[in-house]
Design a protein around this motif. Structure first.
Motif, PDB file in Angstrom:
ATOM      1  N   ALA A   1      79.502  61.412  41.643  1.00  0.00           N
ATOM      2  CA  ALA A   1      78.977  60.072  41.916  1.00  0.00           C
ATOM      3  C   ALA A   1      78.718  59.331  40.611  1.00  0.00           C
ATOM      4  O   ALA A   1      79.091  58.166  40.461  1.00  0.00           O
ATOM      5  N   LEU A   2      78.089  60.011  39.651  1.00  0.00           N
ATOM      6  CA  LEU A   2      77.807  59.393  38.357  1.00  0.00           C
ATOM      7  C   LEU A   2      79.102  59.005  37.655  1.00  0.00           C
ATOM      8  O   LEU A   2      79.227  57.897  37.123  1.00  0.00           O
ATOM      9  N   GLU A   3      80.070  59.882  37.659  1.00  0.00           N
ATOM     10  CA  GLU A   3      81.351  59.589  37.017  1.00  0.00           C
ATOM     11  C   GLU A   3      82.040  58.400  37.694  1.00  0.00           C
ATOM     12  O   GLU A   3      82.634  57.549  37.024  1.00  0.00           O
ATOM     13  N   SER A   4      81.941  58.312  39.008  1.00  0.00           N
ATOM     14  CA  SER A   4      82.559  57.199  39.740  1.00  0.00           C
ATOM     15  C   SER A   4      81.852  55.880  39.452  1.00  0.00           C
ATOM     16  O   SER A   4      82.509  54.837  39.330  1.00  0.00           O
ATOM     17  N   VAL A   5      80.531  55.909  39.336  1.00  0.00           N
ATOM     18  CA  VAL A   5      79.779  54.695  38.984  1.00  0.00           C
ATOM     19  C   VAL A   5      80.181  54.249  37.583  1.00  0.00           C
ATOM     20  O   VAL A   5      80.429  53.068  37.331  1.00  0.00           O
ATOM     21  N   ARG A   6      80.286  55.199  36.663  1.00  0.00           N
ATOM     22  CA  ARG A   6      80.698  54.905  35.287  1.00  0.00           C
ATOM     23  C   ARG A   6      82.107  54.299  35.284  1.00  0.00           C
ATOM     24  O   ARG A   6      82.372  53.298  34.605  1.00  0.00           O
ATOM     25  N   GLU A   7      83.009  54.882  36.045  1.00  0.00           N
ATOM     26  CA  GLU A   7      84.392  54.404  36.123  1.00  0.00           C
ATOM     27  C   GLU A   7      84.463  52.998  36.711  1.00  0.00           C
ATOM     28  O   GLU A   7      85.208  52.143  36.234  1.00  0.00           O
ATOM     29  N   GLU A   8      83.662  52.741  37.759  1.00  0.00           N
ATOM     30  CA  GLU A   8      83.637  51.409  38.380  1.00  0.00           C
ATOM     31  C   GLU A   8      83.213  50.346  37.367  1.00  0.00           C
ATOM     32  O   GLU A   8      83.832  49.287  37.267  1.00  0.00           O
ATOM     33  N   HIS A   9      82.186  50.643  36.588  1.00  0.00           N
ATOM     34  CA  HIS A   9      81.715  49.691  35.591  1.00  0.00           C
ATOM     35  C   HIS A   9      82.724  49.525  34.448  1.00  0.00           C
ATOM     36  O   HIS A   9      82.868  48.433  33.906  1.00  0.00           O
TER      37      HIS A   9
ATOM     38  N   ALA B   1      70.798  55.628  37.184  1.00  0.00           N
ATOM     39  CA  ALA B   1      69.934  55.099  38.247  1.00  0.00           C
ATOM     40  C   ALA B   1      70.768  54.630  39.438  1.00  0.00           C
ATOM     41  O   ALA B   1      70.400  54.870  40.601  1.00  0.00           O
ATOM     42  N   ALA B   2      71.905  53.986  39.164  1.00  0.00           N
ATOM     43  CA  ALA B   2      72.780  53.530  40.255  1.00  0.00           C
ATOM     44  C   ALA B   2      73.341  54.713  41.029  1.00  0.00           C
ATOM     45  O   ALA B   2      73.373  54.706  42.263  1.00  0.00           O
ATOM     46  N   ALA B   3      73.766  55.743  40.311  1.00  0.00           N
ATOM     47  CA  ALA B   3      74.305  56.936  40.969  1.00  0.00           C
ATOM     48  C   ALA B   3      73.212  57.649  41.771  1.00  0.00           C
ATOM     49  O   ALA B   3      73.457  58.118  42.889  1.00  0.00           O
ATOM     50  N   ASP B   4      72.011  57.724  41.200  1.00  0.00           N
ATOM     51  CA  ASP B   4      70.897  58.365  41.904  1.00  0.00           C
ATOM     52  C   ASP B   4      70.561  57.624  43.196  1.00  0.00           C
ATOM     53  O   ASP B   4      70.309  58.243  44.231  1.00  0.00           O
ATOM     54  N   THR B   5      70.552  56.295  43.133  1.00  0.00           N
ATOM     55  CA  THR B   5      70.275  55.492  44.328  1.00  0.00           C
ATOM     56  C   THR B   5      71.354  55.712  45.383  1.00  0.00           C
ATOM     57  O   THR B   5      71.055  55.861  46.573  1.00  0.00           O
TER      58      THR B   5
ATOM     59  N   TRP C   1      70.949  57.639  49.447  1.00  0.00           N
ATOM     60  CA  TRP C   1      71.482  57.222  50.746  1.00  0.00           C
ATOM     61  C   TRP C   1      72.406  58.288  51.320  1.00  0.00           C
ATOM     62  O   TRP C   1      72.378  58.568  52.518  1.00  0.00           O
ATOM     63  N   VAL C   2      73.226  58.877  50.462  1.00  0.00           N
ATOM     64  CA  VAL C   2      74.156  59.900  50.934  1.00  0.00           C
ATOM     65  C   VAL C   2      73.397  61.110  51.470  1.00  0.00           C
ATOM     66  O   VAL C   2      73.729  61.659  52.522  1.00  0.00           O
TER      67      VAL C   2
ATOM     68  N   ARG D   1      62.519  54.833  50.707  1.00  0.00           N
ATOM     69  CA  ARG D   1      61.389  53.944  50.958  1.00  0.00           C
ATOM     70  C   ARG D   1      60.671  53.611  49.645  1.00  0.00           C
ATOM     71  O   ARG D   1      60.361  52.450  49.372  1.00  0.00           O
ATOM     72  N   ARG D   2      60.412  54.627  48.817  1.00  0.00           N
ATOM     73  CA  ARG D   2      59.758  54.390  47.524  1.00  0.00           C
ATOM     74  C   ARG D   2      60.613  53.478  46.647  1.00  0.00           C
ATOM     75  O   ARG D   2      60.104  52.580  45.980  1.00  0.00           O
ATOM     76  N   SER D   3      61.908  53.730  46.642  1.00  0.00           N
ATOM     77  CA  SER D   3      62.828  52.929  45.838  1.00  0.00           C
ATOM     78  C   SER D   3      62.812  51.460  46.286  1.00  0.00           C
ATOM     79  O   SER D   3      62.788  50.550  45.449  1.00  0.00           O
ATOM     80  N   ILE D   4      62.809  51.237  47.583  1.00  0.00           N
ATOM     81  CA  ILE D   4      62.776  49.868  48.115  1.00  0.00           C
ATOM     82  C   ILE D   4      61.453  49.197  47.755  1.00  0.00           C
ATOM     83  O   ILE D   4      61.425  48.023  47.361  1.00  0.00           O
ATOM     84  N   GLU D   5      60.354  49.930  47.873  1.00  0.00           N
ATOM     85  CA  GLU D   5      59.042  49.370  47.529  1.00  0.00           C
ATOM     86  C   GLU D   5      58.973  49.013  46.051  1.00  0.00           C
ATOM     87  O   GLU D   5      58.453  47.949  45.684  1.00  0.00           O
ATOM     88  N   GLU D   6      59.494  49.870  45.180  1.00  0.00           N
ATOM     89  CA  GLU D   6      59.511  49.587  43.746  1.00  0.00           C
ATOM     90  C   GLU D   6      60.367  48.354  43.448  1.00  0.00           C
ATOM     91  O   GLU D   6      59.984  47.503  42.647  1.00  0.00           O
ATOM     92  N   TYR D   7      61.517  48.276  44.102  1.00  0.00           N
ATOM     93  CA  TYR D   7      62.408  47.129  43.917  1.00  0.00           C
ATOM     94  C   TYR D   7      61.722  45.841  44.371  1.00  0.00           C
ATOM     95  O   TYR D   7      61.758  44.829  43.663  1.00  0.00           O
ATOM     96  N   ASP D   8      61.088  45.882  45.546  1.00  0.00           N
ATOM     97  CA  ASP D   8      60.383  44.699  46.046  1.00  0.00           C
ATOM     98  C   ASP D   8      59.269  44.273  45.096  1.00  0.00           C
ATOM     99  O   ASP D   8      59.065  43.080  44.857  1.00  0.00           O
TER     100      ASP D   8
END
Length: 143
Positions: free
Chosen positions: A50-58, A78-82, A86-87, A95-102
């Motif tokens: 997942a991390l490698e794919s996020v890196r490749e996408e960017h 952080a993007a790969a972890d998020t 979900w996966v 829920r914690r991630s959404i609350e922190e983002y909000d």
């Protein structure tokens, strides 16, 4: 014959379209989440993948000119972890991630100053015309 439409009707149509797009986006997200959960549970990809794919996408987005520079490794992680939250279906972590983002979003909105638009009265505009030496008058936009 041209068709006339009121501003409220136009806004209603646009909002309905945006709502439809939002529902479609959520539907697509759900489908991807389901498919990725299946693949993850079968062991066909890992967190490192997942991390490698996020890196490749960017990297691709940068090469296409859609990004000015590559994000920091910490942001990519952080993007790969998020994505993996979900996966894996980790509801509490999501829920914690959404609350922190909000919270961060609310803080950013509180810091942001809203632009103010002042409209001068006709008398003020006429006075400006006289001061500017324009005997015919005219429209002025003052920034």
């Amino acid at each position: 014959m041209p068709m006339q439409i009121g501003l409220d009707e136009l806004l209603s149509m646009l909002l309905a379209r945006v709502d439809g797009l939002a529902m479609d986006s959520e539907n697509q997200k759900s489908r991807f989440n389901i498919m990725f959960r299946i693949l993850y549970k079968k062991g066909l990809f890992s967190e490192a993948d997942a991390l490698e794919s996020v890196r490749e996408e960017h990297r691709i987005l940068k090469e296409l000119g859609m990004l000015e520079k590559m994000p920091e490794e910490e942001s990519l992680k952080a993007a790969a972890d998020t994505l993996m939250l979900w996966v894996k279906g980790d509801v509490e972590a999501i829920r914690r991630s959404i609350e922190e983002y909000d919270k961060r979003l609310q803080e950013a909105m509180a810091k942001q100053q809203k632009p103010k638009i002042d409209v001068a009265s006709a008398a003020v505009l006429n006075q400006l015309d006289r001061m500017g030496g324009n005997p015919q008058g005219g429209k002025k936009l003052i920034l």
